[in-house]
Design an enzyme around this catalytic site. Sequence first.
Site, mmCIF file in Angstrom:
data_model
loop_
_atom_site.group_PDB
_atom_site.id
_atom_site.type_symbol
_atom_site.label_atom_id
_atom_site.label_comp_id
_atom_site.label_asym_id
_atom_site.label_seq_id
_atom_site.Cartn_x
_atom_site.Cartn_y
_atom_site.Cartn_z
ATOM 1 N N CYS A 1 -5.836 4.478 8.783
ATOM 2 C CA CYS A 1 -5.462 3.483 9.788
ATOM 3 C C CYS A 1 -6.695 3.114 10.594
ATOM 4 O O CYS A 1 -7.456 3.992 10.989
ATOM 5 C CB CYS A 1 -4.395 4.072 10.718
ATOM 6 N N LEU A 2 -6.892 1.826 10.850
ATOM 7 C CA LEU A 2 -8.064 1.392 11.618
ATOM 8 C C LEU A 2 -8.032 1.914 13.052
ATOM 9 O O LEU A 2 -9.069 1.966 13.707
ATOM 10 C CB LEU A 2 -8.157 -0.141 11.628
ATOM 11 N N GLY B 1 -5.265 -4.232 6.497
ATOM 12 C CA GLY B 1 -4.135 -4.715 7.284
ATOM 13 C C GLY B 1 -4.398 -4.475 8.760
ATOM 14 O O GLY B 1 -5.122 -3.553 9.118
ATOM 15 N N HIS C 1 3.584 -0.075 12.947
ATOM 16 C CA HIS C 1 2.807 -0.390 14.162
ATOM 17 C C HIS C 1 3.631 -1.226 15.139
ATOM 18 O O HIS C 1 3.527 -1.049 16.350
ATOM 19 C CB HIS C 1 1.540 -1.176 13.806
ATOM 20 N N HIS D 1 3.286 0.335 6.634
ATOM 21 C CA HIS D 1 2.377 0.819 7.682
ATOM 22 C C HIS D 1 2.305 -0.179 8.842
ATOM 23 O O HIS D 1 2.347 0.206 10.016
ATOM 24 C CB HIS D 1 0.996 1.039 7.045
ATOM 25 N N GLU D 2 2.218 -1.460 8.511
ATOM 26 C CA GLU D 2 2.077 -2.472 9.573
ATOM 27 C C GLU D 2 3.382 -2.652 10.350
ATOM 28 O O GLU D 2 3.352 -2.828 11.567
ATOM 29 C CB GLU D 2 1.587 -3.807 9.001
ATOM 30 N N GLN E 1 -2.485 -3.469 17.532
ATOM 31 C CA GLN E 1 -3.808 -2.844 17.369
ATOM 32 C C GLN E 1 -4.912 -3.636 18.058
ATOM 33 O O GLN E 1 -6.015 -3.121 18.232
ATOM 34 C CB GLN E 1 -4.157 -2.694 15.878
#
Length: 160
Positions: free
Chosen positions: A89-90, A47, A135, A131-132, A52
Amino acid sequence: MTTFAIRQYGDPVLRQVAKEIEEIDGRVAKLAADMLETMYGTPNGVGLAAPQVGVQRRMFVYDVGGGPVVVINPTIVGVSGEWDYDEGCLSVPGLSWPIVRPGSVHLSGLGLDGNEFSIEGEELEGRVLQHEVDHLDGLLLVDRLDDERRREAKATLRRR
Ligand code: ZN
């Protein structure tokens, strides 16, 4: 297609609340395609949210194995249950923490065609959706840890 550099923990853009997308035009479609390209080019990328990649707009992309999904202006309509998952998380690469969150998530949003749709996400899909959306609200997974683990996580991240 373009791939973006993924913004890393400590970048202030990750802490801002993203704005709604008012018009779904070619630029939004291009952004979605480039975000997917960036996500697929990243190991363990399931995701990716627009902040991000430095874009303050309420949009994210994900793929938990069922193909790419683009969600614009998402709203979490309801949640239920609990699921414990080692969440990463990226923007915080190489680190993950077990976090309990609701196991089922009902989310609605707009697709690239401008039509509203809804998703019932269970387990991994439900986790990615939560999670997204975090963000888009300037929240990171460290904010979901208990106090003690958050202190440890912040100390680890500071040492980097
Ligand atoms: Zn993330």
